[in-house]
Each structure stands twice: as structure tokens, then as C-alpha cells.
Design a protein around this motif. Structure first.
Motif, PDB file in Angstrom:
ATOM      1  N   SER A   5       0.839  -1.190   0.000  1.00 48.03           N
ATOM      2  CA  SER A   5       0.000   0.000   0.000  1.00 48.03           C
ATOM      3  C   SER A   5       0.875   1.241   0.000  1.00 48.03           C
ATOM      4  O   SER A   5       1.855   1.331   0.739  1.00 48.03           O
ATOM      5  CB  SER A   5      -0.907   0.001   1.244  1.00 48.03           C
ATOM      6  OG  SER A   5      -1.551   1.240   1.380  1.00 48.03           O
ATOM      7  N   ALA A   6       0.499   2.239  -0.835  1.00 50.90           N
ATOM      8  CA  ALA A   6       1.280   3.474  -0.900  1.00 50.90           C
ATOM      9  C   ALA A   6       1.208   4.243   0.400  1.00 50.90           C
ATOM     10  O   ALA A   6       2.061   5.058   0.698  1.00 50.90           O
ATOM     11  CB  ALA A   6       0.779   4.344  -2.050  1.00 50.90           C
ATOM     12  N   ALA A   7       0.138   3.987   1.171  1.00 48.83           N
ATOM     13  CA  ALA A   7      -0.031   4.724   2.415  1.00 48.83           C
ATOM     14  C   ALA A   7       0.742   4.107   3.565  1.00 48.83           C
ATOM     15  O   ALA A   7       0.798   4.646   4.654  1.00 48.83           O
ATOM     16  CB  ALA A   7      -1.509   4.793   2.790  1.00 48.83           C
ATOM     17  N   ALA A   8       1.386   2.958   3.320  1.00 45.96           N
ATOM     18  CA  ALA A   8       2.136   2.309   4.391  1.00 45.96           C
ATOM     19  C   ALA A   8       3.322   3.172   4.773  1.00 45.96           C
ATOM     20  O   ALA A   8       4.001   3.704   3.907  1.00 45.96           O
ATOM     21  CB  ALA A   8       2.622   0.929   3.941  1.00 45.96           C
ATOM     22  N   THR A  11       9.651   2.981   6.833  1.00 47.89           N
ATOM     23  CA  THR A  11      10.586   3.022   7.947  1.00 47.89           C
ATOM     24  C   THR A  11      12.007   3.175   7.469  1.00 47.89           C
ATOM     25  O   THR A  11      12.878   3.577   8.209  1.00 47.89           O
ATOM     26  CB  THR A  11      10.467   1.733   8.778  1.00 47.89           C
ATOM     27  OG1 THR A  11      10.712   0.619   7.927  1.00 47.89           O
ATOM     28  CG2 THR A  11       9.075   1.600   9.365  1.00 47.89           C
ATOM     29  N   ALA A  12      12.241   2.829   6.209  1.00 51.89           N
ATOM     30  CA  ALA A  12      13.591   2.972   5.673  1.00 51.89           C
ATOM     31  C   ALA A  12      13.903   4.440   5.446  1.00 51.89           C
ATOM     32  O   ALA A  12      13.015   5.259   5.280  1.00 51.89           O
ATOM     33  CB  ALA A  12      13.718   2.200   4.378  1.00 51.89           C
ATOM     34  N   HIS A  13      15.148   4.782   5.420  1.00 50.33           N
ATOM     35  CA  HIS A  13      15.535   6.165   5.119  1.00 50.33           C
ATOM     36  C   HIS A  13      16.523   6.155   3.975  1.00 50.33           C
ATOM     37  O   HIS A  13      17.167   5.160   3.709  1.00 50.33           O
ATOM     38  CB  HIS A  13      16.136   6.862   6.350  1.00 50.33           C
ATOM     39  CG  HIS A  13      17.413   6.254   6.833  1.00 50.33           C
ATOM     40  ND1 HIS A  13      17.423   5.155   7.664  1.00 50.33           N
ATOM     41  CD2 HIS A  13      18.701   6.588   6.600  1.00 50.33           C
ATOM     42  CE1 HIS A  13      18.663   4.829   7.929  1.00 50.33           C
ATOM     43  NE2 HIS A  13      19.472   5.680   7.292  1.00 50.33           N
ATOM     44  N   ALA A  14      16.611   7.300   3.292  1.00 53.57           N
ATOM     45  CA  ALA A  14      17.486   7.420   2.128  1.00 53.57           C
ATOM     46  C   ALA A  14      18.532   8.463   2.414  1.00 53.57           C
ATOM     47  O   ALA A  14      18.237   9.507   2.977  1.00 53.57           O
ATOM     48  CB  ALA A  14      16.680   7.799   0.892  1.00 53.57           C
ATOM     49  N   GLY A  53      10.410 -11.647  -0.167  1.00 53.31           N
ATOM     50  CA  GLY A  53      11.028 -10.814   0.847  1.00 53.31           C
ATOM     51  C   GLY A  53      11.589  -9.520   0.303  1.00 53.31           C
ATOM     52  O   GLY A  53      12.238  -8.772   1.028  1.00 53.31           O
ATOM     53  N   GLY A  54      11.369  -9.251  -0.977  1.00 52.39           N
ATOM     54  CA  GLY A  54      11.899  -8.043  -1.574  1.00 52.39           C
ATOM     55  C   GLY A  54      11.157  -6.798  -1.134  1.00 52.39           C
ATOM     56  O   GLY A  54      10.002  -6.850  -0.723  1.00 52.39           O
ATOM     57  N   VAL A  55      11.838  -5.660  -1.214  1.00 54.43           N
ATOM     58  CA  VAL A  55      11.259  -4.363  -0.864  1.00 54.43           C
ATOM     59  C   VAL A  55      11.370  -3.449  -2.071  1.00 54.43           C
ATOM     60  O   VAL A  55      12.409  -3.393  -2.726  1.00 54.43           O
ATOM     61  CB  VAL A  55      11.970  -3.738   0.348  1.00 54.43           C
ATOM     62  CG1 VAL A  55      11.335  -2.396   0.692  1.00 54.43           C
ATOM     63  CG2 VAL A  55      11.906  -4.675   1.543  1.00 54.43           C
ATOM     64  N   PRO A 127       8.167  -0.205   1.674  1.00 53.54           N
ATOM     65  CA  PRO A 127       8.550   0.437   0.412  1.00 53.54           C
ATOM     66  C   PRO A 127       9.194   1.799   0.655  1.00 53.54           C
ATOM     67  O   PRO A 127       8.857   2.505   1.603  1.00 53.54           O
ATOM     68  CB  PRO A 127       7.221   0.584  -0.336  1.00 53.54           C
ATOM     69  CG  PRO A 127       6.340  -0.452   0.264  1.00 53.54           C
ATOM     70  CD  PRO A 127       6.726  -0.547   1.709  1.00 53.54           C
ATOM     71  N   VAL A 128      10.121   2.163  -0.212  1.00 57.71           N
ATOM     72  CA  VAL A 128      10.830   3.437  -0.104  1.00 57.71           C
ATOM     73  C   VAL A 128      10.439   4.316  -1.283  1.00 57.71           C
ATOM     74  O   VAL A 128      10.558   3.899  -2.443  1.00 57.71           O
ATOM     75  CB  VAL A 128      12.358   3.228  -0.085  1.00 57.71           C
ATOM     76  CG1 VAL A 128      13.080   4.571  -0.077  1.00 57.71           C
ATOM     77  CG2 VAL A 128      12.768   2.403   1.123  1.00 57.71           C
ATOM     78  N   ASP A 129       9.938   5.513  -0.983  1.00 56.33           N
ATOM     79  CA  ASP A 129       9.635   6.495  -2.022  1.00 56.33           C
ATOM     80  C   ASP A 129      10.846   7.422  -2.150  1.00 56.33           C
ATOM     81  O   ASP A 129      11.224   8.089  -1.176  1.00 56.33           O
ATOM     82  CB  ASP A 129       8.391   7.309  -1.659  1.00 56.33           C
ATOM     83  CG  ASP A 129       7.138   6.447  -1.647  1.00 56.33           C
ATOM     84  OD1 ASP A 129       7.046   5.543  -2.494  1.00 56.33           O
ATOM     85  OD2 ASP A 129       6.277   6.678  -0.776  1.00 56.33           O
TER      86      ASP A 129
END
Length: 304
Positions: A5-8, A11-14, A53-55, A127-129
Motif C-alpha cells: 500500500s502506498a499509504a504504508a 521506515t527505511a531512510h534514504a 522478501g523483496g522491498v 517500500p521506499v519512495d
């Protein structure tokens, strides 16, 4: 492709050390590509579409003008430099690429006529945007000619920014052509010089990705040269030669060498006056007692 979901919450950071054009992770309302937003390819037997298990890393690639960059290539590699997956943006700049799972990855974005960008991404279990901006790799090119339209080979071309700092330099080829690549958008001064020509400087505005053309015309430069000699015909070393224009203004000053030669270049047509002088006189006070020799040296120099 399976999607989270895009709204999830992400938690990852870039992080993109040293990459000023890498944007911060996009918020939930940012444009999120559809599952078909990019083309993922298998690499060494690993299907990059949606591994167990991919992100997913997703976002938009745009130019420094804000417009989407389509057909840009995204390459994902691990910390050892191994390629994991690859994607290509759609016309709206959207992309989606999958990682094998949590970890630290390097994302490389490239497109024609643009400077590539590299970003380090730390990926968690969400997911990371991540959006990227590719600046245009502009090129400034043109031809240097004389007043008769003939090309001037071997001319030195120098590009300076608004602060006067040299950005890049080049030399014209046998056809008088020059090409300066990697020039960002903005205003510059283009200076051109060549033997037997007067130097020229023109303002130039480089805009957008692609090539900006600026031709330059050089005017011939007149030159006065000769030799200062003493009465017996020998050359006079260290003579001061001054050139004045028709209005009496000093155009230039030079000092002869051991061969007595002087030269003034880059002159326009017109009437000039040449003045050649030796050393200016020097005065010293001497007291003589009338009994002993009194040695006294005198030094003749030009005053600056």
C-alpha cells in the motif's frame, strides 16, 4: 507485480552523501508509479520483478526544470558493486525497482544528455519512495572565424561564470570549431584569443539540456615591433619603450631585452607615437677632501 500500500509508512531512510540533487523520501501523497511503471530485468538468474522478501523502491525522475525525464535508466547495485536489478522510467518519469530485501543499496540514475546521479539507500521492511533530479548536461559549441568568414584554428576558448571563475576551456580544431561539454544552465562570458587576432569576449546564456551554439568573430590584431639601437648601431638593452595613441593616452610600455627588441600586439588601426628612453638621470652628493681618491658608484634604474 505485487504492490504494498502506498499509504504504508516507510521506515527505511534514504541518504545521498554529496548528491545535492537527490531528494528526500517522498510523502504518501507523492506520485507513486503503477506496477508497470518500469521495466525490471533478471540479473544472473535473479528475477528483479518481485523477489520473495523483496522491498520496492519507487519514485519519479525529473530534470532540474521540474519536467519528468522519461526513458531514464535506474540500476540497483549492492555494497560489493554487483548489479541486482534495472528499471526504465515511463514518460511521466515514474519508476519502480525491487531490492532482494532489507539492506544498504546504491541506486544509479542516468539519461541521455544529463549528468548521472548516484544515491545510497538504506532499505527496511517497507517500500521506499525516492525521487531523483537529473541536471542537464549542456554543451556549448560554435565556430571561431575571422572577418572574412575563414575558420581560425588553434584559438583558445575560455568560459567563465558570473564571478569570473574559469568553468572550462577548449581549443578550436582545423575547422575553427570548439565544443565545451558539462556546462550547467546560466549566464557566462566566452573569451576567445588567437595569434595575430585581437581577443574577443561575448556574453552567452546556456539554457536547458542540449546544445547552445555561440559563434565568435575575431578581428585582426595589428602589431608594432622593432629594435632600439645606440648610435653605433648596437642594440640597447633595458631601454624603456612607451606607445601612445593619437590622443596621447598610454597604450602600453615595455622594456627591451639584450637584443634591444620590443613589440606591442593586439592594436587597432590608427596613428601612434613611440617614445624610447634610456635610464632617467640620478643625482648624488659627493664631498672631496682633495687628498685621497673617493670612489662612488651610481646605479641607473627605471622607476616603477
Amino acid at each position: 507485480l505485487p504492490r504494498r500500500s502506498a499509504a504504508a509508512p516507510a521506515t527505511a531512510h534514504a541518504a545521498a552523501p554529496g548528491m545535492a540533487h537527490a531528494t528526500a523520501p517522498a510523502t504518501a501523497h507523492a506520485a507513486v508509479p503503477a506496477p508497470s511503471a518500469s521495466v525490471n530485468e533478471p540479473v544472473e538468474g535473479f528475477w528483479a520483478g518481485a523477489p520473495d522478501g523483496g522491498v520496492e523502491i519507487r519514485g519519479v525522475v525529473s530534470g532540474d526544470d521540474g519536467r519528468a525525464v522519461g526513458h531514464a535508466t535506474l540500476t540497483l547495485i549492492d555494497s560489493r558493486g554487483h548489479q541486482l536489478s534495472r528499471a526504465v522510467t515511463l514518460a511521466d518519469g515514474a519508476y519502480a525497482i525491487w531490492t532482494p530485501g532489507m539492506g544498504t543499496y546504491v541506486l544509479i540514475a542516468s539519461a541521455a544528455e544529463r549528468d548521472p546521479q548516484v544515491a545510497t539507500l538504506v532499505v527496511g521492511d517497507q517500500p521506499v519512495d525516492f525521487n531523483l533530479i537529473l541536471t542537464g548536461s549542456n554543451k556549448l559549441a560554435g565556430v571561431v572565424r575571422d572577418l572574412e568568414g575563414k575558420p581560425v584554428p588553434g584559438a583558445v576558448v575560455v568560459l567563465t561564470d558570473v564571478r569570473g571563475e574559469v568553468v572550462t576551456t577548449g581549443t578550436t580544431d582545423a575547422e575553427g570549431s570548439y565544443s565545451l561539454s558539462g556546462v550547467t544552465s546560466g549566464g557566462y562570458t566566452l573569451a576567445v584569443s588567437a595569434d595575430s587576432f585581437r581577443p574577443a569576449a561575448v556574453p552567452v546564456e546556456v539554457t536547458g539540456a542540449g546544445q547552445t551554439r555561440q559563434d565568435v568573430e575575431l578581428r585582426p590584431g595589428a602589431r608594432i615591433r622593432g629594435t632600439v639601437r645606440v648610435r653605433d648601431g648596437g642594440p640597447l638593452n633595458d631601454a624603456r619603450v612607451t606607445l601612445l595613441d593619437a590622443a596621447g593616452n598610454v597604450v602600453g610600455t615595455t622594456t627591451t631585452g639584450e637584443d634591444g627588441a620590443y613589440a606591442f600586439a593586439d592594436l587597432t588601426g590608427g596613428q601612434y607615437t613611440l617614445i624610447a628612453t634610456g635610464y632617467p638621470p640620478v643625482a648624488d652628493t659627493v664631498s672631496i677632501n682633495g687628498r685621497d681618491d673617493d670612489d662612488r658608484d651610481l646605479w641607473l634604474v627605471h622607476s616603477d
